[in-house]
Motif scaffolding. Structure first.
Motif, PDB file in Angstrom:
ATOM      1  N   ALA A   1       0.900  -1.230  -0.077  1.00  0.00           N
ATOM      2  CA  ALA A   1       0.092   0.026  -0.001  1.00  0.00           C
ATOM      3  C   ALA A   1       1.094   1.456  -0.092  1.00  0.00           C
ATOM      4  CB  ALA A   1      -0.833   0.000   1.018  1.00  0.00           C
ATOM      5  N   TYR A   2       0.380   2.342  -0.718  1.00  0.00           N
ATOM      6  CA  TYR A   2       1.170   3.461  -0.747  1.00  0.00           C
ATOM      7  C   TYR A   2       0.657   4.463   0.534  1.00  0.00           C
ATOM      8  CZ  TYR A   2       2.578   2.448  -5.557  1.00  0.00           C
ATOM      9  OH  TYR A   2       2.993   2.074  -6.535  1.00  0.00           O
ATOM     10  N   PRO A   3       1.614   5.157   1.049  1.00  0.00           N
ATOM     11  CA  PRO A   3       1.256   6.105   2.108  1.00  0.00           C
ATOM     12  C   PRO A   3      -0.267   6.627   2.272  1.00  0.00           C
ATOM     13  CG  PRO A   3       3.214   6.716   1.256  1.00  0.00           C
ATOM     14  CD  PRO A   3       2.753   5.701   0.425  1.00  0.00           C
ATOM     15  N   ASN A   4      -0.903   6.747   1.176  1.00  0.00           N
ATOM     16  CA  ASN A   4      -2.291   7.319   1.131  1.00  0.00           C
ATOM     17  C   ASN A   4      -3.188   6.458   1.297  1.00  0.00           C
ATOM     18  OD1 ASN A   4      -2.137   6.529  -1.388  1.00  0.00           O
ATOM     19  ND2 ASN A   4      -2.903   8.188  -2.534  1.00  0.00           N
ATOM     20  N   GLY A   5      -2.900   5.083   1.205  1.00  0.00           N
ATOM     21  CA  GLY A   5      -3.793   4.094   1.282  1.00  0.00           C
ATOM     22  C   GLY A   5      -4.165   3.320   0.127  1.00  0.00           C
ATOM     23  N   THR A   6      -3.539   3.676  -1.052  1.00  0.00           N
ATOM     24  CA  THR A   6      -3.735   3.032  -2.398  1.00  0.00           C
ATOM     25  C   THR A   6      -3.149   1.642  -2.382  1.00  0.00           C
ATOM     26  OG1 THR A   6      -3.959   4.972  -3.544  1.00  0.00           O
ATOM     27  CG2 THR A   6      -3.349   3.167  -4.675  1.00  0.00           C
TER      28      THR A   6
END
Length: 243
Positions: free
Chosen positions: A11-16
């Motif tokens: 997951a990317y830091p923004n939640g993606t």
């Protein structure tokens, strides 16, 4: 190299969320799914690499479909990647650059955008006689067209720094749609509770990280033997099914 069935969850830091799987061994093909944290889009596709070496350089291209589906209207934008050249493979300074053309297509709205990257070419005589100003090898130029072929907008910029539309989006309020400084690239963080097939759990890589090179090599050979055995079983199964 990834092995057949190897996966990655992160997951990317923004939640993606991102999911990747190696779905073929010869040729090696990777498949991916990316889900936006606000469910605005779904990015998916698969790709493999083809490359050729010429002296001190290697030219390759990732082939395969790349598609983004937008949730608000289910429209899909698809494209393929340009070619990539790596110079200085054997000697000299090593660097890479993209080149060629890309076509983005939105069939639902009848839109196409042909994007050219470094299309001036490397030839000295061509550059000497035809260029009127310095040419940036990272330059990007694209034309957005409607269903009847009419020009709607022009894209310019650099794949290293920024991209902007001439007329702009949001009724002309926004022209720069990507800025490398304002929107830096983040790396996906691996999920803690991942599948057993996750790349972090490969025994050869685990041994390699601990510095036990002999054990890592033995583990690598074992994985390759398992891959070959599985391939034989699949081949035999196909033969029996077609008999």
């Amino acid at each position: 190299n990834p092995i057949l069935g190897e996966t990655f969850q992160g997951a990317y830091p923004n939640g993606t969320q991102v999911y990747i799987e190696q779905i073929a061994h010869h040729p090696p093909i990777s498949s991916w799914q990316v889900y936006d944290h606000d469910a605005r889009y779904h990015f998916f596709g698969n790709g493999t690499w083809a490359a050729s070496a010429r002296g001190n350089s290697v030219k390759g291209q990732q082939t395969g479909a790349n598609t983004v589906r937008f949730s608000h209207d289910d429209a899909e934008v698809s494209w393929e990647m340009p070619y990539l050249t790596i110079r200085g493979v054997l000697f000299g300074e090593r660097y890479l650059k993209y080149g060629g053309s890309m076509r983005f297509q939105d069939a639902a709205h009848g839109l196409t955008c042909d994007v050219d990257i470094d299309t001036e070419g490397p030839g000295f005589f061509r550059s000497f006689f035809r260029r009127k100003k310095a040419h940036a090898q990272d330059a990007v130029h694209g034309v957005l067209r409607g269903k009847d072929g009419e020009e709607l907008d022009v894209l310019t910029g650099s794949w290293l720094s920024h991209l902007e539309w001439e007329k702009g989006v949001c009724n002309g309020k926004l022209h720069t749609v990507w800025d490398a400084v304002k929107t830096p690239v983040d790396r996906a963080i691996a999920e803690r509770e991942a599948l057993p097939s996750d790349c972090r759990f490969r025994n050869d890589l685990v041994q390699l990280k601990t510095g036990t090179l002999d054990a890592a090599q033995r583990a690598k050979v074992e994985l390759e033997q398992v891959q070959r055995a599985d391939r034989r079983l699949r081949s035999e199964g196909l033969k029996r099914a077609s008999a």
